[in-house]
Design a protein around this motif. Sequence first.
Motif, PDB file in Angstrom:
ATOM      1  N   UNK A  77       0.796  -1.223   0.000  1.00  0.00           N
ATOM      2  CA  UNK A  77       0.000   0.000   0.000  1.00  0.00           C
ATOM      3  C   UNK A  77       0.824   1.266   0.000  1.00  0.00           C
ATOM      4  N   UNK A  78       2.152   1.147  -0.148  1.00  0.00           N
ATOM      5  CA  UNK A  78       3.001   2.338  -0.191  1.00  0.00           C
ATOM      6  C   UNK A  78       2.640   3.228  -1.369  1.00  0.00           C
ATOM      7  N   UNK A  79       2.353   2.602  -2.494  1.00  0.00           N
ATOM      8  CA  UNK A  79       1.956   3.345  -3.696  1.00  0.00           C
ATOM      9  C   UNK A  79       0.470   3.135  -3.953  1.00  0.00           C
ATOM     10  N   UNK A  80      -0.159   4.115  -4.513  1.00  0.00           N
ATOM     11  CA  UNK A  80      -1.615   4.057  -4.746  1.00  0.00           C
ATOM     12  C   UNK A  80      -1.974   3.914  -6.209  1.00  0.00           C
ATOM     13  N   UNK A  81      -1.239   4.580  -7.079  1.00  0.00           N
ATOM     14  CA  UNK A  81      -1.616   4.604  -8.488  1.00  0.00           C
ATOM     15  C   UNK A  81      -0.385   4.504  -9.374  1.00  0.00           C
ATOM     16  N   UNK A  82      -0.637   4.199 -10.638  1.00  0.00           N
ATOM     17  CA  UNK A  82       0.392   4.249 -11.661  1.00  0.00           C
ATOM     18  C   UNK A  82       0.360   5.626 -12.324  1.00  0.00           C
ATOM     19  N   UNK A  83       1.275   5.831 -13.259  1.00  0.00           N
ATOM     20  CA  UNK A  83       1.209   7.026 -14.087  1.00  0.00           C
ATOM     21  C   UNK A  83       0.086   6.886 -15.100  1.00  0.00           C
ATOM     22  N   UNK A  84       0.037   7.770 -16.087  1.00  0.00           N
ATOM     23  CA  UNK A  84      -1.020   7.698 -17.104  1.00  0.00           C
ATOM     24  C   UNK A  84      -1.038   6.333 -17.797  1.00  0.00           C
ATOM     25  N   UNK A  85      -2.232   5.809 -18.019  1.00  0.00           N
ATOM     26  CA  UNK A  85      -2.376   4.531 -18.702  1.00  0.00           C
ATOM     27  C   UNK A  85      -2.145   4.732 -20.200  1.00  0.00           C
ATOM     28  N   UNK A  86      -1.344   3.862 -20.777  1.00  0.00           N
ATOM     29  CA  UNK A  86      -1.050   3.908 -22.202  1.00  0.00           C
ATOM     30  C   UNK A  86      -1.946   2.918 -22.944  1.00  0.00           C
ATOM     31  N   UNK A  87      -2.001   3.048 -24.257  1.00  0.00           N
ATOM     32  CA  UNK A  87      -2.799   2.137 -25.069  1.00  0.00           C
ATOM     33  C   UNK A  87      -2.065   1.783 -26.344  1.00  0.00           C
ATOM     34  N   UNK A  88      -2.279   0.534 -26.788  1.00  0.00           N
ATOM     35  CA  UNK A  88      -1.688   0.083 -28.032  1.00  0.00           C
ATOM     36  C   UNK A  88      -2.617  -0.959 -28.659  1.00  0.00           C
ATOM     37  N   UNK A 135      15.393  -0.976 -10.377  1.00  0.00           N
ATOM     38  CA  UNK A 135      16.492  -1.866 -10.748  1.00  0.00           C
ATOM     39  C   UNK A 135      16.717  -1.896 -12.260  1.00  0.00           C
ATOM     40  N   UNK A 136      16.091  -0.961 -12.971  1.00  0.00           N
ATOM     41  CA  UNK A 136      16.368  -0.829 -14.383  1.00  0.00           C
ATOM     42  C   UNK A 136      15.447  -1.578 -15.312  1.00  0.00           C
ATOM     43  N   UNK A 137      14.373  -2.152 -14.778  1.00  0.00           N
ATOM     44  CA  UNK A 137      13.446  -2.896 -15.623  1.00  0.00           C
ATOM     45  C   UNK A 137      12.413  -1.985 -16.268  1.00  0.00           C
ATOM     46  N   UNK A 138      12.062  -2.339 -17.492  1.00  0.00           N
ATOM     47  CA  UNK A 138      10.902  -1.751 -18.129  1.00  0.00           C
ATOM     48  C   UNK A 138       9.713  -2.623 -17.729  1.00  0.00           C
ATOM     49  N   UNK A 139       8.828  -2.099 -16.943  1.00  0.00           N
ATOM     50  CA  UNK A 139       7.731  -2.875 -16.376  1.00  0.00           C
ATOM     51  C   UNK A 139       6.457  -2.577 -17.140  1.00  0.00           C
ATOM     52  N   UNK A 140       5.824  -3.629 -17.649  1.00  0.00           N
ATOM     53  CA  UNK A 140       4.573  -3.508 -18.396  1.00  0.00           C
ATOM     54  C   UNK A 140       3.494  -4.245 -17.605  1.00  0.00           C
ATOM     55  N   UNK A 141       2.407  -3.547 -17.279  1.00  0.00           N
ATOM     56  CA  UNK A 141       1.319  -4.141 -16.499  1.00  0.00           C
ATOM     57  C   UNK A 141       0.014  -3.912 -17.259  1.00  0.00           C
ATOM     58  N   UNK A 142      -0.422  -4.892 -18.060  1.00  0.00           N
ATOM     59  CA  UNK A 142      -1.617  -4.691 -18.878  1.00  0.00           C
ATOM     60  C   UNK A 142      -2.903  -5.091 -18.171  1.00  0.00           C
ATOM     61  N   UNK A 143      -3.977  -4.421 -18.533  1.00  0.00           N
ATOM     62  CA  UNK A 143      -5.304  -4.905 -18.198  1.00  0.00           C
ATOM     63  C   UNK A 143      -5.609  -6.085 -19.122  1.00  0.00           C
ATOM     64  N   UNK A 144      -5.972  -7.221 -18.575  1.00  0.00           N
ATOM     65  CA  UNK A 144      -6.389  -8.337 -19.404  1.00  0.00           C
ATOM     66  C   UNK A 144      -7.699  -8.005 -20.116  1.00  0.00           C
ATOM     67  N   UNK A 145      -8.032  -8.774 -21.138  1.00  0.00           N
ATOM     68  CA  UNK A 145      -9.305  -8.561 -21.834  1.00  0.00           C
ATOM     69  C   UNK A 145     -10.453  -8.633 -20.836  1.00  0.00           C
ATOM     70  N   UNK A 146     -11.356  -7.657 -20.937  1.00  0.00           N
ATOM     71  CA  UNK A 146     -12.474  -7.603 -20.012  1.00  0.00           C
ATOM     72  C   UNK A 146     -12.214  -6.771 -18.769  1.00  0.00           C
ATOM     73  N   UNK A 187      -7.483  -3.262 -28.154  1.00  0.00           N
ATOM     74  CA  UNK A 187      -6.786  -2.030 -27.812  1.00  0.00           C
ATOM     75  C   UNK A 187      -6.431  -2.181 -26.341  1.00  0.00           C
ATOM     76  N   UNK A 188      -5.166  -2.487 -26.052  1.00  0.00           N
ATOM     77  CA  UNK A 188      -4.751  -2.857 -24.696  1.00  0.00           C
ATOM     78  C   UNK A 188      -4.369  -1.625 -23.890  1.00  0.00           C
ATOM     79  N   UNK A 189      -4.985  -1.487 -22.725  1.00  0.00           N
ATOM     80  CA  UNK A 189      -4.581  -0.469 -21.774  1.00  0.00           C
ATOM     81  C   UNK A 189      -3.537  -1.058 -20.842  1.00  0.00           C
ATOM     82  N   UNK A 190      -2.458  -0.305 -20.608  1.00  0.00           N
ATOM     83  CA  UNK A 190      -1.393  -0.838 -19.756  1.00  0.00           C
ATOM     84  C   UNK A 190      -0.652   0.287 -19.041  1.00  0.00           C
ATOM     85  N   UNK A 191      -0.145  -0.052 -17.865  1.00  0.00           N
ATOM     86  CA  UNK A 191       0.735   0.843 -17.123  1.00  0.00           C
ATOM     87  C   UNK A 191       2.169   0.493 -17.469  1.00  0.00           C
TER      88      UNK A 191
END
Length: 350
Positions: A49-60, A103-114, A66-70
């Motif tokens: 619970x240290x963090x509450x939200x991600x930055x703006x959600x991206x789409x591709x 630690x230098x990772x590009x982290x992708x967190x997508x919303x699954x379909x639905x 059309x996948x929404x992802x952090x």
Amino acid sequence: MSNTIDLPRRGFLGAATMALAAAQLGLSQAARAQTAMPRAAPLPATAPGTHKTFGPIKHVRAGVLNVGYAEAGPADGPVALLLHGWPYDIHSFVDVAPLLAARGYRVIVPYLRGYGSTTFLSADTMRNGQPSAIAVDMIALMDALNIRNAVVAGFDWGARTAAIMAALWPDRCRGLVAVSGYLIGNQAAGKQPLPPEAELQWWYQFYFATDRGQAGYKQYTRQFARLIWKLASPKWDFDDATFDRSAAAFDNPDHVAITIHNYRWRLGLAAGEARFDDFEKRLATAPAISVPTITIEADANGAPHPKPGTYASKFTGRYEHRDLAGGIGHNPPQEAPTAFAQAVLDVDKR
């Protein structure tokens, strides 16, 4: 709920500092390694619970979606693809992502379909929840983002999706972190009866098989999800704000249809799409997974899950199983983010 029933359907200076770090990670002394897993430098303990939200959600646009992802971390970093389960969303990883990004990772967190802002490109596309379809979505996402390979990590539906990806596309997966281990299943296995105590734990699956269940889930989606959270993680004291952040993702217009189809497909009560038949045939053989893998189980997981000993042999590469202690339930990335993030780093350590 009992945690000891074998459920084949369904289908992680100084002595004082080290001891404190282990306690904060929630690692029990029962962690077992079939093949020695290299260790990355320990992460700083991060309270849930240290963090509450991600930055703006991206789409591709990726495949039929059309996948929404952090996204977090440097664009040229090694990729960690983090996959949520049902009924959860990307906020399960809201504390994990910053740890990996640091630690230098590009982290992708997508919303699954639905879920969330992920939508279908066509109204004519079947609202299909079968597991192989979701895995194909994630491969399409990687293609759309020009990601050659990634460490893939998840829980619940996310763990199943990650395992399918590792089994069918091992060249795209540098490593796998899967809560509750090997969750690859098939319709034939889903039709087999289980002992009554085990069947009881799948009550919602049978509920969803009925018209009443579909109507009930549509009418009471948030109440239903909150109940599942409580049953699956009985010692997780989440607050209303934490639940509400995730529950917003269930407002997706396809959420109910995808959920109902997923569980009906598992029981053989709903057909999938022919274009996934070859994948399902391969998955029905319970293929071994050769990529480096860490599986995770938690001491207070109230959801149906198999015993670790029943699936260890399915991982033929570098492999380790970790048990989390301290009342951690079904959602380790949100309940024990440091331990989960550490597993991602360790499985990718060369």
